[in-house]
Design an enzyme around this catalytic site. Structure first.
Site, PDB file in Angstrom:
ATOM      1  CB  SER A  28      -0.949   0.007   1.203  1.00  0.00           C
ATOM      2  OG  SER A  28      -0.218  -0.097   2.419  1.00  0.00           O
ATOM      3  CG  ASN A 114      -4.178  -4.198  13.137  1.00  0.00           C
ATOM      4  OD1 ASN A 114      -3.576  -4.152  12.055  1.00  0.00           O
ATOM      5  ND2 ASN A 114      -4.599  -5.341  13.660  1.00  0.00           N
ATOM      6  CB  THR A 159     -40.574  25.530 -10.205  1.00  0.00           C
ATOM      7  OG1 THR A 159     -41.699  25.934 -10.978  1.00  0.00           O
ATOM      8  CG2 THR A 159     -40.362  26.499  -9.047  1.00  0.00           C
ATOM      9  CG  HIS A 160     -41.823  21.909 -12.633  1.00  0.00           C
ATOM     10  ND1 HIS A 160     -42.099  20.616 -12.245  1.00  0.00           N
ATOM     11  CD2 HIS A 160     -42.439  22.715 -11.725  1.00  0.00           C
ATOM     12  CE1 HIS A 160     -42.867  20.638 -11.171  1.00  0.00           C
ATOM     13  NE2 HIS A 160     -43.080  21.895 -10.827  1.00  0.00           N
ATOM     14  CB  SER A 287     -15.260  22.614 -30.356  1.00  0.00           C
ATOM     15  OG  SER A 287     -15.273  21.669 -31.398  1.00  0.00           O
ATOM     16  CE  LYS A 293     -20.012  23.693 -28.443  1.00  0.00           C
ATOM     17  NZ  LYS A 293     -20.085  22.287 -28.826  1.00  0.00           N
ATOM     18  CD  GLU A 300     -19.626  20.671 -20.396  1.00  0.00           C
ATOM     19  OE1 GLU A 300     -20.599  20.606 -21.145  1.00  0.00           O
ATOM     20  OE2 GLU A 300     -18.458  20.671 -20.814  1.00  0.00           O
TER      21      GLU A 300
HETATM   22  N1  ARG Z   1      -1.307  -1.094   5.244  1.00  0.00           N
HETATM   23  C1  ARG Z   1      -2.264  -1.540   6.222  1.00  0.00           C
HETATM   24  C2  ARG Z   1      -3.579  -0.781   6.016  1.00  0.00           C
HETATM   25  O1  ARG Z   1      -3.562   0.189   5.378  1.00  0.00           O
HETATM   26  C3  ARG Z   1      -1.767  -1.266   7.587  1.00  0.00           C
HETATM   27  C4  ARG Z   1      -2.252  -2.211   8.615  1.00  0.00           C
HETATM   28  C5  ARG Z   1      -1.768  -3.569   8.363  1.00  0.00           C
HETATM   29  N2  ARG Z   1      -2.017  -4.416   9.471  1.00  0.00           N
HETATM   30  C6  ARG Z   1      -1.832  -5.728   9.371  1.00  0.00           C
HETATM   31  N3  ARG Z   1      -2.031  -6.403  10.411  1.00  0.00           N
HETATM   32  N4  ARG Z   1      -1.512  -6.268   8.238  1.00  0.00           N
HETATM   33  O2  ARG Z   1      -4.620  -1.200   6.479  1.00  0.00           O
END
Ligand code: ARG
Length: 468
Positions: A28, A114, A159-160, A287, A293, A300
């Site tokens: 991650s 965690n 309205t509408h 455009s 345009k 948008e």
């Molecule tokens: N990268 C993990 C997350 O974003 C961090 C926590 C991971 N904890 C674990 N026990 N694998 O949730």
């Protein structure tokens, strides 16, 4: 099998690192690196607490603090080397620290990723709310300024999408200021529930060590407006709770819907059919094919981007709905949705404010549209009510007047007094005076109505509230 990189969390029990494809699938750090500031700040407070309860010596604390500071400046200078094999932001920072500072190995005492990720995320959302609220106030300011700079301009209200009754342009713009204000208070409210410190919850069940959770919370600003520390009260809830992410994304989704509606008004007003406003070239595009345009792309795209913000909320609700207690790796999926939502609404709010500051009404077209006498048909009914006719009958009589005008191919203003009286005797000689738009507007002065006095009052109230 080839021996792979050992990483902090896999030490001991794992002989081998994960396979390449598994590492790529589970990492991650490619997106959660954005939590680095919060991660470092959180670690510093945790270390200070470990020193306070006698787990770290003052020298160790010093070494950890300066090590983390150095990592922080390397990250902000772009010199820090993020390693995908270290999975996430937490392990990248901790592993680098431990390589350089032996006491780094004590930093994770009584802490799990965690509760660490829950902490970082809460701090990130907290910061984001503060910044977003600042930008939203600026957007409100730009709406108020546009209204104030053109406070005499009247347009038809719809309205509408059918012409209904005349309103000051400022009144229409202030409707969005009100919407944004409700959005603002939703974010402020979400802030209160985000601002609760989960650190000390460990992986799921706290710790056998006597941590000083209150100290950490105070260090990190997890306090209420009386300065009292705010601590999560259940370790299992604390590590698996992402309600604050969902609340943020829900408030953002409604904000995005409001921005989308504002965009839609702007797109309509800028169209050839309306031509109520001109948007500066810088906020439109041409455009590639049709030379004439000028497209309102910023509006948008703001309308379009509400789709992903709403989608992100759905993704998060779906992510959470099937999770048993407590932390499950699924939760890692929260971050990209959160970051995307925050980035998207921030950009939309900022661009919308800038565009409004480069938009001006086309007075003659607004005037032409708002001088349509049919917009004052309701005023005719009110006139009859004042002369004692029950409203339902008055409504019916004015309906008959409208039909008569249509039949004769005239506007309501072009009918004669005797034609009015042929429909309803209560119409007096002064009936045509009702079509003086200025006078008609001056009649609308109850709270919340679009009369000149009330609109001026609202503009003044908002510009005072939005000062600073
Ligand atoms: N990268 C993990 C997350 O974003 C961090 C926590 C991971 N904890 C674990 N026990 N694998 O949730």
């Amino acid at each position: 099998m080839k021996k792979r990189n050992q990483v902090v969390s896999r030490s001991g029990r794992f002989e081998n690192g994960p396979g390449e494809d598994v590492a790529a699938f589970t990492e991650s750090v490619s997106f959660d690196w954005r939590l680095w500031r919060q991660d470092i700040t959180g670690s510093m407070a945790h270390a200070a607490m470990l020193n306070k309860i006698g787990i770290l010596t003052s020298a160790e604390l010093q070494a950890i603090h300066s090590g983390l500071e150095k990592i922080g400046s390397e990250i902000s200078n772009g010199q820090f080397e993020w390693k995908r094999e270290l999975e996430d932001v937490h392990m990248n920072i901790e592993a680098t620290l431990t390589q350089r500072v032996p006491a780094g190995a004590k930093l994770h005492t009584a802490r799990s990723r965690n509760d660490q990720v829950a902490l970082d995320l809460r701090m990130w959302v907290r910061d984001e709310i503060v910044h977003l609220i600042g930008e939203m106030k600026d957007l409100q300011r730009s709406l108020v300024e546009l209204g104030q700079n053109h406070s005499e301009i009247i347009i038809p209200g719809y309205t509408h999408l059918q012409r209904a009754q005349p309103v000051f342009l400022a009144h229409h713009l202030l409707a969005y200021v009100e919407m944004l204000d409700r959005d603002l208070s939703r974010f402020q409210d979400a802030f209160i529930r985000t601002n609760v410190c989960p650190l000390g919850s460990g992986a799921i069940a706290g710790s056998t060590l006597t941590l000083d959770r209150q100290f950490v919370a105070e260090q990190l600003g997890f306090v209420d407006d009386q300065g009292r520390a705010q601590l999560t009260q259940n370790s299992m809830d604390a590590v698996s709770d992402r309600d604050f992410v969902i609340e943020f994304c829900a408030a953002a989704a409604l904000l995005a819907v409001h921005l989308s509606r504002l965009s839609e008004d702007i797109i309509l007003w800028a169209s050839s059919e309306f031509q109520f406003i001109k948007i500066d070239d810088a906020y439109t595009t041409g455009s590639s094919l049709m030379p004439q345009k000028k497209n309102p792309d910023v509006a948008e795209l703001t309308r379009g981007k509400s789709g992903r913000v709403i989608g992100n909320l759905m993704a998060l609700l779906t992510l959470l709905k099937g999770l048993p207690m407590t932390y499950n790796r699924d939760l890692q999926e929260d971050k990209e949705r959160l970051f995307d939502t925050a980035d998207t609404v921030r950009a939309c709010v900022r661009l919308m404010a800038a565009m409004l500051r480069h938009t001006r009404p086309v007075e003659k077209n607004c005037q032409h549209a708002s001088s349509d006498p049919a917009l004052l048909a309701t005023d005719l009914a009110d006139y009859l009510v004042q002369r004692g006719l029950p409203f339902r009958n008055a409504h019916h009589a004015v309906g008959a007047v409208v039909a008569l005008a249509e039949k004769q191919n005239k506007t309501l203003k072009q009918l004669t007094v005797s034609e009015y009286q042929s429909v309803e005797k209560l119409f007096g000689n002064d009936v045509l005076d009702l079509f003086d738009l200025k006078k008609a507007m001056a009649q609308r002065n109850i709270t919340g109505a679009p009369g000149p006095r009330e609109v001026k009052k609202q503009l003044a109230r908002w510009s005072k509230r939005l000062k600073s």
